[in-house]
Write an enzyme that holds these catalytic residues in place. Structure first.
Site, PDB file in Angstrom:
ATOM      1  N   GLY A  21     -18.309  25.417 -10.976  1.00  0.00           N
ATOM      2  CA  GLY A  21     -18.488  26.689 -10.299  1.00  0.00           C
ATOM      3  C   GLY A  21     -19.640  27.505 -10.859  1.00  0.00           C
ATOM      4  N   PHE A  22     -20.017  27.259 -12.131  1.00  0.00           N
ATOM      5  CA  PHE A  22     -21.045  28.077 -12.751  1.00  0.00           C
ATOM      6  C   PHE A  22     -22.154  27.252 -13.383  1.00  0.00           C
ATOM      7  CE2 PHE A  22     -17.167  30.515 -12.645  1.00  0.00           C
ATOM      8  CZ  PHE A  22     -17.592  31.645 -11.974  1.00  0.00           C
ATOM      9  N   LEU A  61     -23.093  14.588 -14.088  1.00  0.00           N
ATOM     10  CA  LEU A  61     -21.717  14.168 -13.816  1.00  0.00           C
ATOM     11  C   LEU A  61     -21.079  14.961 -12.691  1.00  0.00           C
ATOM     12  CD1 LEU A  61     -20.420  13.885 -17.491  1.00  0.00           C
ATOM     13  CD2 LEU A  61     -21.027  12.004 -15.963  1.00  0.00           C
ATOM     14  N   ASP A 120      -7.217  27.613 -12.674  1.00  0.00           N
ATOM     15  CA  ASP A 120      -7.974  26.658 -11.854  1.00  0.00           C
ATOM     16  C   ASP A 120      -7.536  25.222 -12.153  1.00  0.00           C
ATOM     17  OD1 ASP A 120      -9.758  26.070  -9.839  1.00  0.00           O
ATOM     18  OD2 ASP A 120     -11.495  25.932 -11.163  1.00  0.00           O
ATOM     19  N   PRO A 125     -24.183  22.915 -13.639  1.00  0.00           N
ATOM     20  CA  PRO A 125     -24.008  21.461 -13.635  1.00  0.00           C
ATOM     21  C   PRO A 125     -23.459  20.955 -14.970  1.00  0.00           C
ATOM     22  CG  PRO A 125     -26.302  22.010 -13.978  1.00  0.00           C
ATOM     23  CD  PRO A 125     -25.598  23.311 -13.746  1.00  0.00           C
ATOM     24  N   VAL A 126     -22.906  19.737 -14.931  1.00  0.00           N
ATOM     25  CA  VAL A 126     -22.406  19.071 -16.135  1.00  0.00           C
ATOM     26  C   VAL A 126     -23.143  17.736 -16.267  1.00  0.00           C
ATOM     27  CG1 VAL A 126     -20.382  18.153 -17.326  1.00  0.00           C
ATOM     28  CG2 VAL A 126     -20.149  20.141 -15.829  1.00  0.00           C
TER      29      VAL A 126
END
Length: 840
Positions: free
Chosen positions: A532-533, A528, A647, A535-536
């Protein structure tokens, strides 16, 4: 009697001629008196193109479209997102002069939507497949279908980008072969610092890139002159950049289609076989997927594995690399001269850096161009500590890079030569067989001796060796790796304390196999986005529940902290405007968070997409603004903890099925103590364009920092434009600056997204702009608290003070604002985590 019969015959012939004449006139034209009813069609004069009603394969819906030869070659669709449910549709000219599609109830489901028209208009299908709406008296063209393309690039259709207005003319894919509605992929022209490229995007993420345009070819497409010819690029004086192509009449019908899987294909009509042939595709291998190998690496489809680090670099995370998960990329092995020069013992090693040549590659993304010779280009890069690579093309000039080298691909032909900066010590390194053999022998001997020792210990002290193994397993598992520089013992104690605070047992703990099955082994098609840290991914559990999996990249040293932080924070939060955490997975090196899946993805997918923004009318956007404010109020005041998100941005606002907003991504959030109102950090995290000035430049953050981000969001939602885009070349205005100028001049209409404007909503939109400007004022003390914002939003009588000038009204380089360029690695610098990079 004969005379009467002869008269009747002439009358019949007259009426027949009139009917034929009317039919001939209507063959390629629609007027106010000549509509087109389903299943009628009109054709271009040469008979090649047809406008009419069609039903896609495996569908029952009816659409109005243009096709070549047969309905299997649809190249444009009018009512893409508003299909007809039956065959009662009509295409006609409305009373206001617009071309419209109406259903059986006479409701308009699609319109050219042109203002300042007259009732004396007609629509005609030309031989170039362009549907044109014309004012009959003057011959003025009011609208044409090339201004609103679907998924096909036709000869003469111009893809364009206007950096002044932030508008694009782009292609959008079908949702599926049986559904012409706007899909996930779109293709657009991007111009960055005088370098033009074509991108395919998956939602807001880059999916494919053409490489720089040099005036004749796209340098990242091999053999372009063989397969793809006739392309031209033009810059006008109004900020527009155009890419289009022409085809010689002898070649026949050639069209480029963006399909529902994100592939851009050249299609040619084979007149002998009477069918379409695919001659070229943008994705011939996995290497064509944008950034598949991560930064500072190269992809070669002829190699196995396909990804390899550049010379002088090594995998950031070797375990992930060995599992063929290359997204974390590579890191530099030896420091450059300008990084060594300020060290205490630098005098021992001041040898000049050099360049490693890569031939025939698609050069990295984010290039910067300047018109100088190759020698000057090389020396300029060598003298600039921030320059990591350069290239040169006779038509473009010097191309250089100062950030991560991303999306490099080894080509079989063409391309450009890339010169990567490496430390002097790396230049002489090669494949020395003697050294390699020696290392292998030493390692083998060490392993054999170690194994022999363990066997001896096991035979003499079995209880101790078993205790040693169990201790090693405990120290290597799960959260015990979260040490942040502490000793293992202290780290384990810290983690146990944190876990007892958040009551991890209350969360559903998923095993790795279950999550991998749900995401099809983290297949690229299920990805998706990239946070920043890590993948999704989208997944589906065995019971059918859809989930979103945030997979922490073990390559990030800070990622473990952010993962722990997100578990601690979000497990304590429950609110209808905050995303819900379903559970987590902690297994070996794997750290994953499992969330409820949001079918409508994130806010930026809709607001910044001209085709999808129409789905968010003003009442829905107003509701989203209020929902974000209420979620922020809960974080700041109503939850058990006072939390600063740090953020807030459009991509971190997820939308559920009913378009209700939910704040997500708490990896950067900070928990405040009961008496704390402000804190300081030496590591600035967040996203360019959303950070308040006191946070970006001094590291100071408070709830007023989130209020600033909220104000930026409000103005983006109202305008449909990103803050990180130029809106005036001369003044270099950001969205905040543009909004401020329009506000001072009392002319807010240019700021408002035209798709939501209605005179009935003018007062309410104006009030929300006013609130947004109050939130982005330069000084934190002048900004309202979020509770005050909600009061202003829900009460029309609440007094609104006049806003003062916003911060960052001119777009600048945030990196330079935060931290001047300095190659001294030991100095204490604030850093910025730029979690999103937008190419539009």
């Amino acid at each position: 009697m004969c005379f009467i019969n002869l008269a009747n015959l002439f009358f019949v012939l007259f009426m027949l001629c009139r009917y034929v004449l009317d039919f001939a006139i209507a063959i390629d034209t629609i007027t106010s008196s000549q509509s087109m009813k389903d299943p009628e069609t009109i054709s271009s004069e040469d008979g090649n193109f047809t406008l009419g009603f069609f039903t896609p394969q495996n569908s029952t819906k009816r659409y109005v479209g243009i096709w070549w030869k047969s309905q299997s070659t649809v190249i444009w669709v009018a009512n893409r997102n508003q299909p007809l449910n039956d065959s009662s549709g009509v295409v006609t000219i409305s009373e206001d002069g617009n071309l419209v599609v109406m259903n059986g109830l006479k409701h308009v489901i699609w319109s050219t939507n042109v203002s300042n028209t007259s009732s004396n208009t007609s629509a005609q299908l030309s031989d170039s497949a362009k549907l044109v709406l014309t004012e009959i008296t003057t011959g003025t063209i009011l609208w044409d279908s090339f201004q609103q393309p679907s998924n096909a690039l036709l000869p003469g259709l111009k893809l364009s980008s206007n950096k002044r207005s932030g508008t694009n003319n782009e292609l959008t894919s079908w949702e599926s072969p049986s559904n012409p509605s706007v899909g996930s992929f779109y293709l657009s022209v991007v111009k960055r610092i005088n370098i033009v490229q074509v991108f395919i995007w998956n939602e807001t993420r880059p999916y494919w890139r053409s490489g720089p345009w040099n005036g004749g070819v796209f340098t990242g497409i091999p053999d372009m002159t063989t397969y793809i010819d006739g392309f031209k690029g033009v810059d006008d004086d109004e900020g527009n950049t155009y890419i289009y192509y022409t085809v010689q009449s002898t070649i026949g019908f050639v069209v480029y289609m963006l399909n529902s899987k994100g592939r851009f294909e050249q299609i040619w009509w084979d007149d002998e076989k009477k069918q379409l042939q695919i001659c070229w595709t943008s994705q011939e291998s996995d290497c064509d997927v944008y950034g598949i190998c991560g930064p500072f690496s190269s992809c070669n489809s002829q190699s196995s594995p396909i990804c390899s680090c550049l010379k002088g670099f090594e995998p950031m995370n070797k375990e992930e690399w060995n599992r063929q998960n290359w997204t974390s990329g590579c890191v530099r092995r030896s420091r450059l001269k300008c990084e060594r020069v300020k060290e205490q013992n630098a005098s021992l090693d001041l040898k000049e850096d050099g360049f490693w040549e890569m031939k025939m590659v698609k050069v990295p993304d984010f290039p910067e161009g300047s018109p100088v010779t190759p020698d000057i280009c090389r020396s300029q890069c060598l003298e600039n500590c921030s320059c990591v690579a350069y290239s040169h093309d006779d038509n473009i000039g010097c191309i250089s890079w100062t950030g991560n080298l991303l999306d490099i691909q080894q080509l079989s032909s063409d391309g450009l030569d890339l010169y990567v900066r490496v430390a002097h010590s790396e230049l002489g390194k090669g494949s020395n067989k003697t050294i390699i053999i020696t290392i292998i022998v030493i390692m083998g001997t060490f392993i054999i001796v170690s194994c022999a020792y363990l066997v001896w210990r096991a035979s003499n002290h079995p209880d101790k060796i078993w205790h040693l193994i169990k201790s090693r397993k405990r120290n290597n598992k799960g959260f015990d790796q979260f040490n942040n520089g502490e000793s293992p013992e202290n780290s384990s104690q810290t983690v146990i304390e944190e876990l007892s605070q958040v009551k991890l047992q209350e969360l559903l703990v998923f095993d790795f196999e279950r999550v991998a099955t749900a995401t099809n082994n983290f297949h690229l098609s299920n990805k998706l986005g990239q946070g920043g840290f890590g993948p999704v991914y989208k997944g589906k559990l065995q019971d059918g529940q859809e989930i979103a999996v945030k997979r922490l990249s073990t390559a990030s040293g800070q990622g473990l902290e952010e993962f722990m932080n997100e578990v601690v924070v979000i497990s304590k939060l429950q609110h209808r405007n905050l995303v819900r955490l379903l559970g987590c997975c902690v297994e070996g090196d794997e750290k994953m968070l499992i969330y409820e899946y949001m079918s409508n993805k994130s806010l930026d997918v809709f607001v910044f997409d001209p085709s999808k923004s129409k789905l968010l009318d003003w009442s829905k956007r107003r509701s989203i603004i209020e929902g974000i404010a209420r979620g922020s109020l809960y974080l700041h005041r109503d939850s058990r903890l006072k939390i600063i998100h740090r953020d807030l941005k459009a991509s971190n606002i997820l939308l559920d099925e009913e378009m209700n907003p939910k704040i997500s991504d708490f990896g950067m959030a900070r928990i405040f103590g009961g008496s704390e109102d402000q804190a300081n950090t030496n590591r600035v995290v967040g996203t360019y364009g959303y950070m308040s000035p006191e946070y970006a430049m001094q590291g100071l953050f408070s709830e007023k920092s989130d209020v600033f981000s909220f104000g930026v969001l409000v103005l983006e939602i109202i305008s449909g434009r990103r803050n990180s885009v130029f809106y005036d070349d001369e003044l270099a205005l950001s969205l905040l600056g543009f909004a401020w100028i329009q506000w001072k001049e009392g002319n807010i209409l240019p700021l408002i997204d035209p798709t939501i404007y209605n005179p009935n909503h003018h007062k309410d939109i104006l009030r929300c702009i006013h609130i947004g400007l109050l939130c982005v004022q330069e000084h934190a003390i002048d900004r309202p608290i979020i509770a005050g914002v909600i009061s202003m939003l829900i009460s029309e009588v609440a007094f609104l003070p006049p806003p003062s000038q916003p911060a960052f009204i001119r777009r600048q380089n945030m990196l330079n604002l935060v931290s001047p360029i300095d190659c001294h690695t030991n100095s204490s610098l604030n850093t910025i985590s730029n979690t999103t990079i937008h190419g539009r």
